[in-house]
Design a protein around this motif. Sequence first.
Motif, PDB file in Angstrom:
ATOM      1  N   PHE B 112      42.618  47.152  18.529  1.00  0.00           N
ATOM      2  CA  PHE B 112      41.569  46.284  18.807  1.00  0.00           C
ATOM      3  C   PHE B 112      40.301  46.640  17.659  1.00  0.00           C
ATOM      4  CE2 PHE B 112      42.938  45.916  23.453  1.00  0.00           C
ATOM      5  CZ  PHE B 112      43.882  45.324  23.153  1.00  0.00           C
ATOM      6  N   ASP B 113      40.152  47.868  17.441  1.00  0.00           N
ATOM      7  CA  ASP B 113      39.099  48.036  16.614  1.00  0.00           C
ATOM      8  C   ASP B 113      39.231  47.631  15.121  1.00  0.00           C
ATOM      9  OD1 ASP B 113      37.673  49.615  18.549  1.00  0.00           O
ATOM     10  OD2 ASP B 113      38.710  51.307  18.229  1.00  0.00           O
ATOM     11  N   VAL B 114      40.588  47.687  14.749  1.00  0.00           N
ATOM     12  CA  VAL B 114      40.837  47.098  13.351  1.00  0.00           C
ATOM     13  C   VAL B 114      40.606  45.546  13.352  1.00  0.00           C
ATOM     14  CG1 VAL B 114      42.797  46.543  11.792  1.00  0.00           C
ATOM     15  CG2 VAL B 114      42.376  49.051  12.817  1.00  0.00           C
ATOM     16  N   LEU B 115      40.995  44.887  14.513  1.00  0.00           N
ATOM     17  CA  LEU B 115      41.015  43.465  14.451  1.00  0.00           C
ATOM     18  C   LEU B 115      39.346  43.018  14.477  1.00  0.00           C
ATOM     19  CD1 LEU B 115      43.489  42.587  16.904  1.00  0.00           C
ATOM     20  CD2 LEU B 115      43.776  42.104  14.469  1.00  0.00           C
ATOM     21  N   GLU B 116      38.338  43.938  15.238  1.00  0.00           N
ATOM     22  CA  GLU B 116      37.264  43.678  15.294  1.00  0.00           C
ATOM     23  C   GLU B 116      36.285  43.988  13.942  1.00  0.00           C
ATOM     24  OE1 GLU B 116      35.331  45.442  18.858  1.00  0.00           O
ATOM     25  OE2 GLU B 116      33.233  45.218  17.912  1.00  0.00           O
ATOM     26  N   LYS B 117      36.748  44.929  13.310  1.00  0.00           N
ATOM     27  CA  LYS B 117      36.426  45.291  11.973  1.00  0.00           C
ATOM     28  C   LYS B 117      36.458  44.099  10.916  1.00  0.00           C
ATOM     29  CE  LYS B 117      35.991  50.119  12.147  1.00  0.00           C
ATOM     30  NZ  LYS B 117      36.658  51.247  11.983  1.00  0.00           N
ATOM     31  N   GLN B 118      37.914  43.399  10.958  1.00  0.00           N
ATOM     32  CA  GLN B 118      38.208  42.472  10.184  1.00  0.00           C
ATOM     33  C   GLN B 118      37.340  41.187  10.455  1.00  0.00           C
ATOM     34  OE1 GLN B 118      42.652  41.987  10.358  1.00  0.00           O
ATOM     35  NE2 GLN B 118      42.572  40.179   9.362  1.00  0.00           N
ATOM     36  N   LEU B 119      37.085  41.130  11.880  1.00  0.00           N
ATOM     37  CA  LEU B 119      36.157  39.858  11.983  1.00  0.00           C
ATOM     38  C   LEU B 119      34.922  40.136  11.376  1.00  0.00           C
ATOM     39  CD1 LEU B 119      35.404  37.506  13.767  1.00  0.00           C
ATOM     40  CD2 LEU B 119      34.919  38.890  15.785  1.00  0.00           C
ATOM     41  N   LEU B 135      27.941  33.162  14.030  1.00  0.00           N
ATOM     42  CA  LEU B 135      28.898  34.130  14.259  1.00  0.00           C
ATOM     43  C   LEU B 135      28.441  35.356  14.695  1.00  0.00           C
ATOM     44  CD1 LEU B 135      31.684  33.110  11.748  1.00  0.00           C
ATOM     45  CD2 LEU B 135      31.618  32.621  14.246  1.00  0.00           C
ATOM     46  N   THR B 136      27.350  35.846  13.847  1.00  0.00           N
ATOM     47  CA  THR B 136      26.616  37.187  13.851  1.00  0.00           C
ATOM     48  C   THR B 136      26.103  37.064  15.505  1.00  0.00           C
ATOM     49  OG1 THR B 136      26.222  37.350  11.768  1.00  0.00           O
ATOM     50  CG2 THR B 136      24.936  38.731  13.315  1.00  0.00           C
ATOM     51  N   LEU B 137      25.602  35.990  16.018  1.00  0.00           N
ATOM     52  CA  LEU B 137      25.062  36.054  17.346  1.00  0.00           C
ATOM     53  C   LEU B 137      26.221  36.441  18.371  1.00  0.00           C
ATOM     54  CD1 LEU B 137      22.735  33.152  17.479  1.00  0.00           C
ATOM     55  CD2 LEU B 137      22.145  35.777  17.484  1.00  0.00           C
ATOM     56  N   PHE B 138      27.438  35.839  18.039  1.00  0.00           N
ATOM     57  CA  PHE B 138      28.651  36.271  19.004  1.00  0.00           C
ATOM     58  C   PHE B 138      29.215  37.436  18.669  1.00  0.00           C
ATOM     59  CE2 PHE B 138      29.727  31.426  19.160  1.00  0.00           C
ATOM     60  CZ  PHE B 138      29.790  31.415  20.448  1.00  0.00           C
ATOM     61  N   TYR B 139      29.061  37.987  17.523  1.00  0.00           N
ATOM     62  CA  TYR B 139      29.479  39.249  17.254  1.00  0.00           C
ATOM     63  C   TYR B 139      28.634  40.488  18.059  1.00  0.00           C
ATOM     64  CZ  TYR B 139      31.273  43.506  14.886  1.00  0.00           C
ATOM     65  OH  TYR B 139      31.855  44.490  14.199  1.00  0.00           O
ATOM     66  N   GLU B 140      27.377  40.118  17.851  1.00  0.00           N
ATOM     67  CA  GLU B 140      26.208  41.151  18.541  1.00  0.00           C
ATOM     68  C   GLU B 140      26.160  41.191  19.872  1.00  0.00           C
ATOM     69  OE1 GLU B 140      22.896  40.324  16.172  1.00  0.00           O
ATOM     70  OE2 GLU B 140      23.625  41.686  14.552  1.00  0.00           O
ATOM     71  N   ASP B 141      26.830  40.147  20.648  1.00  0.00           N
ATOM     72  CA  ASP B 141      26.619  39.828  21.991  1.00  0.00           C
ATOM     73  C   ASP B 141      28.085  40.678  22.714  1.00  0.00           C
ATOM     74  OD1 ASP B 141      27.405  38.873  24.778  1.00  0.00           O
ATOM     75  OD2 ASP B 141      26.931  36.920  24.159  1.00  0.00           O
ATOM     76  N   ARG B 142      27.577  41.859  23.034  1.00  0.00           N
ATOM     77  CA  ARG B 142      28.625  42.921  23.265  1.00  0.00           C
ATOM     78  C   ARG B 142      29.389  42.330  24.486  1.00  0.00           C
ATOM     79  NH1 ARG B 142      30.230  44.410  18.999  1.00  0.00           N
ATOM     80  NH2 ARG B 142      31.500  45.555  20.180  1.00  0.00           N
ATOM     81  N   GLU B 143      28.887  41.933  25.469  1.00  0.00           N
ATOM     82  CA  GLU B 143      29.561  41.310  26.507  1.00  0.00           C
ATOM     83  C   GLU B 143      30.494  40.554  26.401  1.00  0.00           C
ATOM     84  OE1 GLU B 143      28.201  39.416  30.747  1.00  0.00           O
ATOM     85  OE2 GLU B 143      26.500  39.942  29.500  1.00  0.00           O
ATOM     86  N   PHE B 144      30.199  39.673  25.228  1.00  0.00           N
ATOM     87  CA  PHE B 144      31.151  38.595  24.754  1.00  0.00           C
ATOM     88  C   PHE B 144      32.189  39.374  24.131  1.00  0.00           C
ATOM     89  CE2 PHE B 144      32.619  36.414  20.943  1.00  0.00           C
ATOM     90  CZ  PHE B 144      33.266  35.486  21.518  1.00  0.00           C
ATOM     91  N   MET B 145      31.925  40.303  23.233  1.00  0.00           N
ATOM     92  CA  MET B 145      32.616  41.027  22.441  1.00  0.00           C
ATOM     93  C   MET B 145      33.789  41.635  23.300  1.00  0.00           C
ATOM     94  SD  MET B 145      33.187  40.179  19.049  1.00  0.00           S
ATOM     95  CE  MET B 145      34.303  41.480  18.676  1.00  0.00           C
ATOM     96  N   GLU B 146      33.418  42.397  24.370  1.00  0.00           N
ATOM     97  CA  GLU B 146      34.073  43.073  25.224  1.00  0.00           C
ATOM     98  C   GLU B 146      35.412  42.407  25.526  1.00  0.00           C
ATOM     99  OE1 GLU B 146      34.568  46.312  25.635  1.00  0.00           O
ATOM    100  OE2 GLU B 146      32.868  46.393  23.986  1.00  0.00           O
ATOM    101  N   VAL B 231      29.333  27.792  22.208  1.00  0.00           N
ATOM    102  CA  VAL B 231      28.686  27.647  20.957  1.00  0.00           C
ATOM    103  C   VAL B 231      27.505  27.169  21.117  1.00  0.00           C
ATOM    104  CG1 VAL B 231      28.945  26.381  18.720  1.00  0.00           C
ATOM    105  CG2 VAL B 231      31.116  27.527  19.812  1.00  0.00           C
ATOM    106  N   ASP B 232      27.209  26.153  21.774  1.00  0.00           N
ATOM    107  CA  ASP B 232      25.878  25.515  22.195  1.00  0.00           C
ATOM    108  C   ASP B 232      24.970  26.405  22.591  1.00  0.00           C
ATOM    109  OD1 ASP B 232      27.012  22.861  21.680  1.00  0.00           O
ATOM    110  OD2 ASP B 232      26.954  22.081  23.509  1.00  0.00           O
ATOM    111  N   GLU B 233      25.191  27.478  23.321  1.00  0.00           N
ATOM    112  CA  GLU B 233      24.344  28.383  23.880  1.00  0.00           C
ATOM    113  C   GLU B 233      23.702  29.521  22.771  1.00  0.00           C
ATOM    114  OE1 GLU B 233      25.067  32.127  27.049  1.00  0.00           O
ATOM    115  OE2 GLU B 233      26.463  30.274  26.850  1.00  0.00           O
ATOM    116  N   LYS B 234      24.562  29.666  21.580  1.00  0.00           N
ATOM    117  CA  LYS B 234      24.291  30.395  20.801  1.00  0.00           C
ATOM    118  C   LYS B 234      23.394  29.597  19.500  1.00  0.00           C
ATOM    119  CE  LYS B 234      26.590  34.094  22.042  1.00  0.00           C
ATOM    120  NZ  LYS B 234      26.080  35.073  22.834  1.00  0.00           N
TER     121      LYS B 234
END
Lengths: 320, 320, 320, 320, 320, 320
Positions: B112-119, B135-146, B231-234
């Motif tokens: 999972f970590d490797v995929l996340e780094k690739q993202l 995309l950065t907003l999604f990436y930094e949204d930890r709740e979403f990323m979990e 997406v709209d939310e971000k």
Amino acid sequence: MKKTFISDFSNVKDGDRIEDIFLVKVKQQLFRKDGNPYLMLKVCDKTGTVDGKVWDNVEEMTGRFSGDDFIMIKGVMSSYQGTKEINIKAVERVGDGMVDLKDFVPVSDYDFDVLEKQLYTVIASLKNPFLKKLLTLFYEDREFMELFRIAPAAKDIHHAFLGGLLEHSLEIVDLCRDIKNHYKEIDLDLLITGAILHDVGKVRELKYRRSLDYTDEGRLVGHIMIGVEMVDEKIRIIADFPARLAMLIRHLIVSHQGTYEWGSPKAPQTLEALILHNMDDLSAKVNIFRKAMQADSGEGDFTSFNKPLGRYLYKNRQTE
Amino acid sequence: MKKTFISDFSNVKDGDRIEDIFLVKVKQQLFRKDGNPYLMLKVCDKTGTVDGKVWDNVEEMTGRFSGDDFIMIKGVMSSYQGTKEINIKAVERVGDGMVDLKDFVPVSDYDFDVLEKQLYTVIASLKNPFLKKLLTLFYEDREFMELFRIAPAAKDIHHAFLGGLLEHSLEIVDLCRDIKNHYKEIDLDLLITGAILHDVGKVRELKYRRSLDYTDEGRLVGHIMIGVEMVDEKIRIIADFPARLAMLIRHLIVSHQGTYEWGSPKAPQTLEALILHNMDDLSAKVNIFRKAMQADSGEGDFTSFNKPLGRYLYKNRQTE
Amino acid sequence: MKKTFISDFSNVKDGDRIEDIFLVKVKQQLFRKDGNPYLMLKVCDKTGTVDGKVWDNVEEMTGRFSGDDFIMIKGVMSSYQGTKEINIKAVERVGDGMVDLKDFVPVSDYDFDVLEKQLYTVIASLKNPFLKKLLTLFYEDREFMELFRIAPAAKDIHHAFLGGLLEHSLEIVDLCRDIKNHYKEIDLDLLITGAILHDVGKVRELKYRRSLDYTDEGRLVGHIMIGVEMVDEKIRIIADFPARLAMLIRHLIVSHQGTYEWGSPKAPQTLEALILHNMDDLSAKVNIFRKAMQADSGEGDFTSFNKPLGRYLYKNRQTE
Amino acid sequence: MKKTFISDFSNVKDGDRIEDIFLVKVKQQLFRKDGNPYLMLKVCDKTGTVDGKVWDNVEEMTGRFSGDDFIMIKGVMSSYQGTKEINIKAVERVGDGMVDLKDFVPVSDYDFDVLEKQLYTVIASLKNPFLKKLLTLFYEDREFMELFRIAPAAKDIHHAFLGGLLEHSLEIVDLCRDIKNHYKEIDLDLLITGAILHDVGKVRELKYRRSLDYTDEGRLVGHIMIGVEMVDEKIRIIADFPARLAMLIRHLIVSHQGTYEWGSPKAPQTLEALILHNMDDLSAKVNIFRKAMQADSGEGDFTSFNKPLGRYLYKNRQTE
Amino acid sequence: MKKTFISDFSNVKDGDRIEDIFLVKVKQQLFRKDGNPYLMLKVCDKTGTVDGKVWDNVEEMTGRFSGDDFIMIKGVMSSYQGTKEINIKAVERVGDGMVDLKDFVPVSDYDFDVLEKQLYTVIASLKNPFLKKLLTLFYEDREFMELFRIAPAAKDIHHAFLGGLLEHSLEIVDLCRDIKNHYKEIDLDLLITGAILHDVGKVRELKYRRSLDYTDEGRLVGHIMIGVEMVDEKIRIIADFPARLAMLIRHLIVSHQGTYEWGSPKAPQTLEALILHNMDDLSAKVNIFRKAMQADSGEGDFTSFNKPLGRYLYKNRQTE
Amino acid sequence: MKKTFISDFSNVKDGDRIEDIFLVKVKQQLFRKDGNPYLMLKVCDKTGTVDGKVWDNVEEMTGRFSGDDFIMIKGVMSSYQGTKEINIKAVERVGDGMVDLKDFVPVSDYDFDVLEKQLYTVIASLKNPFLKKLLTLFYEDREFMELFRIAPAAKDIHHAFLGGLLEHSLEIVDLCRDIKNHYKEIDLDLLITGAILHDVGKVRELKYRRSLDYTDEGRLVGHIMIGVEMVDEKIRIIADFPARLAMLIRHLIVSHQGTYEWGSPKAPQTLEALILHNMDDLSAKVNIFRKAMQADSGEGDFTSFNKPLGRYLYKNRQTE
């Protein structure tokens, strides 16, 4: 060389003189009420089609050319029931060397020789000796190559221009190579061979020396069946060609349109067949998209309704 | 740690002792003829599902765990109407840290970590500041990323395992990059953004902390609609996000399944949308193909009938 | 010779002795919990299939026969999880000459030799020298005829029995001759040739020496394509075979299933092709109907739901 | 005010003077053979469309108006290739206040204000505070209401006139209330809310200030998705809006077209959604039927072939 | 009167005594290995079906009852291959008066007499004398009414219970009356007549004195055709019945299923036919929905997959 | 008698005199700008349709004839907007006896009397007394026979000419007899009866005294339903007609189009129904094929696209 194009004829007035080269699409002898014959022609260039009529010296003029010939027409613009037509005074057959084919039929943007060399390079890169031999036999068959290098990929729809078939096939080869790293279990040589040969039957399915149409064999038997026959013919010459490899190539050809509804008698059942169908589909759809973009000069953000794709297409793609 | 798997239970005789960890799928209190309650369980691991029954101390045992918990079962193998089931003597809840998730649910082969780094690397490579910010907003949204980093791409069909969604999305990114040279007019940043976000609604369409299923929202609204909302939310947070760019991203999401029949309310109308659909389709079909290859251990050259693709698949691909 | 049939096994009690001939459908070596191997068989006759297991002398027994062999089994009836199976004590391969094929696989009601003679008579009646030569080449190809005279017309559906293909093809010939007076413009020799050859690819599409199944080539390429190849092979041998005649035969083969949806890459475009499809369809549907009538011994006026036709069929046809 | 209508132009002779107001549909600058520009217009009123050309003072005239403007034209009727066109001598832009919109575009038979008041009454009748608040927010959003009160329900097909969307939505509300007694378990407030909001995205899917067409967003994203976004926007403002209620509203919107084939990404899965789809369908079909009745003035008992319904419709309904 | 139901048999142990009334679905004489006959029964009540076997006094027992009879069974519970069955010791036929039909077959929640009275009121309300006479003739045909008042609307799918046809027909009448104000041009008497008669052919399409099934005529001719015949029969009796009115009634019957695909040989072409189809569809779908709600006692927010509607249905509808 | 045909009018110059008989298709009174009425006609013969206008003595001329009458026109050829039309000076109604129907509408190549005699012979050959009686009742119903002997089988598509229905029905009888030996279990009398009666409803579905069109009943109820009603009417007269035989005839009629999609409310469920559908289909398709061959006089090996069959048809069938 051609001086004016039919698309400009809306600006030509009745009575103006016409003197230019055209391609004969239809040539028909009809009869006037007084029983005398006249000649009805439909002639075209890459921009459109126009009627022409020969009223005098019909016998002599008739003998000078045939359908699908290039002819130099001297005449006068006139109108019949609101439509422009050329009142032809004189006509002469013109040799192929005297015309630039591109003035009359749609042609690939790529040079035929360049595409052929690219094909050679692809064949040279194969490692599987049987597949390499198979493609080489096609490449060395000059009669075949004379057709293959100029064949269109379709009558209309996609890559419907001289050279379109080879351009389309090589694009699929490139796409398959591009994505090969994701699908390491594929037999790349087999996939490339399928990309080159999947539509090879179109050299006999279509007529395209000048105008594009289906051959009788094309309508009655179809390019899939013809393609398999052409491949079989070469395989028979190659000693010890593995039976299973031959079967897998045939499978690529018969399944490349993806579903029964699209005329494939088999659905893709190998990984190579799945990928070939997908890349064939991508290449065709993008070509349809591009053609629609070029053809549409209207205002508005969308093209007119695109029949092959069954939808309107968005033109205003540039993002700020 | 888990010692045995349910797939091996055919070798366990009635009366043998069982002591191992399982995941609770169904937990239901039923009543015996004499009016006394008993507990009916369905427990699973990655190899299958088995019934279990608690006949004694039902009250106490019931309180010790809930559905979707991991539990240590001590019991005896028995049979009921020809089917194996565990006569459970004792049961204890087991913490997540005590089990290896992969023993219980299917999981991506990638870390999972490797995929996340690739993202992260993909996002970092974008040039369009708005898309990069999105995309950065999604990436930094930890709740979403979990959720996003472990979500599957489907309940069954394709990439139906933890991490499957991210693996699938990144595969499409790679495919798009691979073929980008053929389609120079594409907006690659837009296409990559579409590849990452096209299925993003699946983090809410599916339940997958342990077993995979649809959420209520997933069935009633669907991942396409949910994805647009996410997406709209971000986008609302990003100052001056261009309206047309937002529209084009939404178009990529609503059209990515290609046709009405497949649940897309719009067909692809931009070049990026055509390509995204094609690559999504390729990634999904190849994954189905591979899964069928792995799952099929039978003799013969073909898999059993493959429902998602509607055909038999050829296994014996290796060419001599 | 076979004494009992599997359909009677419901009356055989556990512990009864079994000594009879069966056809091996599946033969697989598995392992017991203690690591010792045992042999799992599925054997059949024309009435059904039953499991059998060899627990002793596994090595030796294994070597005595292969899948699709006839074997004499000596053993004892037993049960496993509610299903009957044979506990096999001894097994011997039995030569083809020792069995009546009809005890094991479904076979045409007509004698193979009679059908073959009927085919000869049809060929002899043709006037077109090229078509007569073509069919004669098939007829004189003994390797082909060994297959063609026993091939079934399908795996299940219609004429799914040994000899079914020739029976079906000759029935179509007869039907075409019956109705020829209404369609005087038809080329009867061409139509008859199409009737004989339309399904000829099935000799390679199907496996049928004993049990019926698809070959690899059958699934991947299909009988239509194979049939055209087989016909091409013969035509190449015939001097001056008219190209258009060859094309019309190929058209009959590729279009005989009538529509894309049914796997024909072309729809019938000649009168002969229209009629061939219609008669092929009639012969197949009537055969499905008759088979359903015979198979259905239940009460009530209708058969159980007939899948190939997608409806219930009325049994009580006799009118007072 | 408008004096004559285009439908009467068949009675206007070449050379007659024209002086009247029209709506500009197309405005394009073209060039004559001598290189001088001229202006090609297509102008319309509610009865049809006619071409107009400006040959003199082109620069000046061009600057006086834009597409979709109302203009006063002074000119002379002439013909070009058998079709009437106006030779325009002078043109002036005309303010909206000077024209009666109904002379130029189709408009609801109901007064916009009456429909708006009816909407208010519906909202006031709701008991569920969250749903009432939601609809009130829409109602009080004047920018939205300016669009909603005049929006058509479609580009053609059904309720394709200004005010058609509100008329159609309120009709569904009424139908739902009429039948509510049969379906007592329904949540009537929810159903009414769905009736009002199901097509709300059409205010952005369509352009309709004057002529009707799709917006870019309408084609690329569609009214279903837009509608959900618009509803989400309002729900965000309402404190503690129940998540499940929001989900059920979204479900009503995404499923109201009934099936994938009709562009709904979800089929109705709640009782309210089933009923909403059915009533929406009824309202639309009856409107199509009525429109066909009005449009058809021909003899005979049937209308001409009705494309939206795919059949002829019977006009002679009155029973003696 | 019935004491226990088959759904409770899971709690009955082998060897327990059974003494209760059942409905005979299947009655078949089979033979034991020793040549002696035994009786195999399938008996049911509203909760399910169970096997029963008579081993002794077979001749005598056989003569005591027929299929579709109610019988009192005395026997002992036993098991065969893991499935419960009743070892029957004695059996007696039970008269209809001794049982409550509702214990054995699904029945409308409404009283048959109440529904019949409601029908009478509807007929009495009609103003068109011909339509009133037509329906009165049906109502006064006691043989017909005995069938019509208890007929189900379908074998399974919707309103598949005794009285379902009349309940369904009257529901449509009510729905049509509810919405009539919106469609003032409709001929309400005609529409109501269509609502009552649209499915009238089902009294002969289905068998339903006890268990539900199709009749021969039902499968071969179908309720649409039968319905028209039944209506014609009555119309012939009525003097001067207007031909066009008769045609419009027939049109309502033949088009009420809406499309060819659903078995209607004509699509609705009048306003009444459009509305009748829509209301018929609504009544059927809501009934399917309700039935699914009642049948589904499982956990989770959705029903199991609903075949008639082709989707999962949401159960948790209550909004907070 | 007719002297010239409309297809020759391209050779008639403006100002030439016209004096000939035509069939009136449309007759409409319109008004000139000055308020005076004129008469607009569309008149036809078998070769086409032409407009005619009466400018003088409109009142008087109008009273002399009606639509669908034959009229003698005296007038002068003129043109309006590039299309020929007749300026009518005088018009007189012409009795049927004065014209040869074949000059105006398409008619069977067979003599009506010959076909009727053939029908008589078929009826006479039946052995089943009930079926013979049924057909005899139709045959002896002179009102019916006057219609049946001239009815077309369709409005366009196949056998769309006077006498086409009987020609088509008798062709099916012959086809069924031709193939009867292969299907010995069929009830040939029943099948022949079905062949004669399957389309009998078309005598009321179509209008065809002169021009071909649908009747109101034809569109709203359809020939299948009408046909069953007509058969029922005769069966009622026959004492003791067996109920099951009547049901089997009705099944032949309702299922003869084969599938729901083609408008049959039932699929064929008896052997006779399967064969009738197949032979009906063959007769129709061959007729479409032949009509396309005759209609196509163009160059090239294929017809223009054939709509009823959805494909191009190959014309160049002759094999060397």
